[in-house]
Design a protein around this motif. Structure first.
Motif, PDB file in Angstrom:
ATOM      1  N   LYS A  22       8.899 -51.583  89.763  1.00 21.68           N
ATOM      2  CA  LYS A  22       7.819 -51.218  90.663  1.00 21.68           C
ATOM      3  C   LYS A  22       6.602 -52.099  90.432  1.00 21.68           C
ATOM      4  CE  LYS A  22       4.947 -47.302  92.038  1.00 21.68           C
ATOM      5  NZ  LYS A  22       4.609 -45.893  91.808  1.00 21.68           N
ATOM      6  N   PRO A  62      12.096 -51.288 100.783  1.00 20.98           N
ATOM      7  CA  PRO A  62      12.339 -49.843 100.903  1.00 20.98           C
ATOM      8  C   PRO A  62      11.024 -49.081 101.018  1.00 20.98           C
ATOM      9  CG  PRO A  62      12.684 -50.571  98.640  1.00 20.98           C
ATOM     10  CD  PRO A  62      12.482 -51.809  99.458  1.00 20.98           C
ATOM     11  N   ASN A  63      11.029 -48.067 101.899  1.00 22.30           N
ATOM     12  CA  ASN A  63       9.847 -47.214 102.088  1.00 22.30           C
ATOM     13  C   ASN A  63       8.591 -48.041 102.384  1.00 22.30           C
ATOM     14  OD1 ASN A  63      11.411 -44.867 101.423  1.00 22.30           O
ATOM     15  ND2 ASN A  63      11.189 -45.417  99.272  1.00 22.30           N
ATOM     16  N   GLN A  64       8.749 -49.024 103.235  1.00 25.99           N
ATOM     17  CA  GLN A  64       7.631 -49.907 103.553  1.00 25.99           C
ATOM     18  C   GLN A  64       6.546 -49.144 104.310  1.00 25.99           C
ATOM     19  OE1 GLN A  64       8.567 -53.264 106.062  1.00 25.99           O
ATOM     20  NE2 GLN A  64       6.767 -54.420 105.394  1.00 25.99           N
ATOM     21  N   GLN A  65       5.347 -49.125 103.754  1.00 26.48           N
ATOM     22  CA  GLN A  65       4.254 -48.390 104.366  1.00 26.48           C
ATOM     23  C   GLN A  65       3.607 -49.195 105.478  1.00 26.48           C
ATOM     24  OE1 GLN A  65       2.677 -46.973 100.204  1.00 26.48           O
ATOM     25  NE2 GLN A  65       1.590 -45.819 101.772  1.00 26.48           N
ATOM     26  N   TYR A  96       2.873 -54.552 102.827  1.00 24.51           N
ATOM     27  CA  TYR A  96       2.553 -53.577 103.869  1.00 24.51           C
ATOM     28  C   TYR A  96       2.787 -54.165 105.260  1.00 24.51           C
ATOM     29  CZ  TYR A  96       0.170 -50.998 100.156  1.00 24.51           C
ATOM     30  OH  TYR A  96      -0.117 -50.310  98.998  1.00 24.51           O
ATOM     31  N   GLU A 145      12.429 -47.736 110.641  1.00 23.29           N
ATOM     32  CA  GLU A 145      12.655 -47.874 109.199  1.00 23.29           C
ATOM     33  C   GLU A 145      11.354 -47.819 108.386  1.00 23.29           C
ATOM     34  OE1 GLU A 145      11.870 -52.026 110.756  1.00 23.29           O
ATOM     35  OE2 GLU A 145      12.950 -50.231 111.426  1.00 23.29           O
ATOM     36  N   ASP A 147       7.771 -46.398 106.812  1.00 26.88           N
ATOM     37  CA  ASP A 147       7.417 -45.108 106.201  1.00 26.88           C
ATOM     38  C   ASP A 147       6.232 -44.499 106.950  1.00 26.88           C
ATOM     39  OD1 ASP A 147       6.758 -42.950 104.660  1.00 26.88           O
ATOM     40  OD2 ASP A 147       6.210 -44.101 102.874  1.00 26.88           O
ATOM     41  N   TYR A 148       6.529 -43.609 107.891  1.00 27.77           N
ATOM     42  CA  TYR A 148       5.472 -42.981 108.676  1.00 27.77           C
ATOM     43  C   TYR A 148       4.911 -41.733 108.011  1.00 27.77           C
ATOM     44  CZ  TYR A 148       7.001 -46.206 112.261  1.00 27.77           C
ATOM     45  OH  TYR A 148       7.304 -47.357 112.943  1.00 27.77           O
ATOM     46  N   GLN A 149       5.481 -41.353 106.893  1.00 29.42           N
ATOM     47  CA  GLN A 149       4.955 -40.205 106.154  1.00 29.42           C
ATOM     48  C   GLN A 149       3.714 -40.583 105.352  1.00 29.42           C
ATOM     49  OE1 GLN A 149       6.264 -37.097 106.601  1.00 29.42           O
ATOM     50  NE2 GLN A 149       7.499 -38.179 108.130  1.00 29.42           N
ATOM     51  N   HIS A 150       3.466 -41.869 105.190  1.00 26.34           N
ATOM     52  CA  HIS A 150       2.337 -42.326 104.385  1.00 26.34           C
ATOM     53  C   HIS A 150       1.504 -43.353 105.177  1.00 26.34           C
ATOM     54  CE1 HIS A 150       5.244 -40.814 101.388  1.00 26.34           C
ATOM     55  NE2 HIS A 150       4.156 -40.386 100.783  1.00 26.34           N
ATOM     56  N   TYR A 175      -2.058 -40.376 105.841  1.00 30.52           N
ATOM     57  CA  TYR A 175      -1.945 -40.245 104.380  1.00 30.52           C
ATOM     58  C   TYR A 175      -3.249 -40.635 103.694  1.00 30.52           C
ATOM     59  CZ  TYR A 175      -0.197 -41.299  99.647  1.00 30.52           C
ATOM     60  OH  TYR A 175      -0.015 -41.348  98.286  1.00 30.52           O
TER      61      TYR A 175
END
Length: 256
Positions: A22, A62-65, A96, A145, A147-150, A175
Motif C-alpha cells: 500500500k 483496484p478501488n480507484q477513487q 486518482y 469500475e 469507487d463511487y463509495q468514496h 466521502y
C-alpha cells in the motif's frame, strides 16, 4: 501451539506485505493522461464539458477513487477546467481518476457581484451542483469500475461554493469535501462526510460559512489558514504555493 504460532507468523508476514504494498502504491507517481468530453443534459438542455486527468497504466487500479474538481469563477470565458492542472495532474499521478468540470458557458449570465450574494448566487451554485450530479451519474454508466463509495469533491472559490452546496444536498454521495477559499456557501457541519477547507490570506469568508472552533472540534472539521492569495490558488500560483496546496490536499486524502 506450534500450528497457532505458525499461523500468527504467516499472518504477520502477510500484513506487513500488504502495508508495504500500500505504501509503495501511494508513493508511486503515474504518467498522466488527459482526455476531454462534453456531456449533454437533456433535462436542462445544457452542455457540460469535462476534462479527465487519469493515470496512464496497463494495470487496473483496484478501488480507484474518483475526484470531481470545480473551478473558480472565470467570467464565462471557458477553459477553466484546465487552469488548475498543477493539482488535477498531481492527483491523477497519485492514482486518482480526476474529473474537472467546466461549469460556465459563454451563453450563461454573469455572476452577480452586488447585493446579497448568498441569495443571488444560489442559482449559479445550484447549476453547478446539478452539473456534478449529472456527470457523476454518467460516469457510473461508463466507468462502473471506479469507487463511487468514496467520492471526493474539491472546489476553489465559486467552485468551492458549488461543491459545498452539493455536499449539503447529497451528503450520502460524498466521502470528503475539500474547499479552497469558498466564501459564500456555508460548509456542512458534519463529521461524515469529512470536511476540509484551505483559506487564503486576503479574502475573508461571509459570516456563518466557516465552522467556529467548537464546531471544528465537534465535527472534526479542518480549517487551514495559508499565506496564499485567493487568486493564486490556480496555475497562477508560484511553485512553492502550488506545492503547499498539493501537500495539504494529499494529506487530507490520505486521512482515514
Amino acid at each position: 501451539m506450534k500450528y497457532t504460532l505458525s499461523v500468527l507468523i504467516a499472518a504477520s508476514i502477510f500484513m506487513t506485505g500488504c502495508t508495504l504494498q500500500k505504501k509503495n502504491t501511494e508513493n508511486r507517481d503515474y504518467e498522466v493522461k488527459l482526455d476531454t468530453l462534453t456531456f449533454f443534459d437533456q433535462s436542462r438542455n445544457r452542455k457540460i464539458p469535462v476534462a479527465f486527468y487519469y493515470p496512464k497504466t496497463n494495470k487496473k487500479i483496484p478501488n480507484q477513487q474518483i475526484i470531481i474538481f470545480n473551478h473558480g469563477y472565470g467570467f464565462n470565458k471557458g477553459g477553466d477546467y484546465f487552469v488548475y492542472s498543477y493539482l488535477t495532474e498531481k492527483l491523477a499521478s497519485k492514482g486518482y481518476f480526476t474529473v474537472s468540470i467546466q461549469h460556465e458557458l459563454t451563453t450563461d449570465s454573469l455572476l452577480p457581484t452586488e447585493g446579497n450574494l448568498q441569495i443571488l448566487r444560489r442559482p449559479f451554485w445550484q447549476n453547478g451542483s446539478d452539473n456534478i450530479l449529472f456527470v457523476l451519474n454518467e460516469l457510473k454508466k461508463t466507468k462502473p469500475e471506479l469507487d463511487y463509495q468514496h467520492l471526493i469533491l474539491i472546489g476553489h472559490s465559486n467552485g468551492g461554493d458549488m461543491a459545498a452546496l452539493f455536499t449539503n444536498q447529497h451528503p450520502n454521495l460524498v466521502y470528503k469535501l475539500i474547499t479552497m477559499d469558498n466564501r459564500r456557501m456555508f460548509l456542512p457541519r458534519t463529521s461524515v462526510p469529512r470536511v476540509y477547507t484551505l483559506r487564503s490570506n486576503d479574502y475573508p469568508a461571509d459570516e456563518g460559512v466557516l465552522p467556529n472552533g467548537e464546531e471544528q472540534k465537534k465535527y472534526h472539521m479542518m480549517v487551514q489558514p495559508t499565506l496564499i492569495n485567493h487568486g493564486h490558488m490556480d496555475n497562477k500560483g508560484t511553485d512553492e504555493e502550488k506545492k503547499t496546496l498539493n501537500d495539504f490536499v494529499l494529506r487530507y486524502l490520505s486521512e482515514q
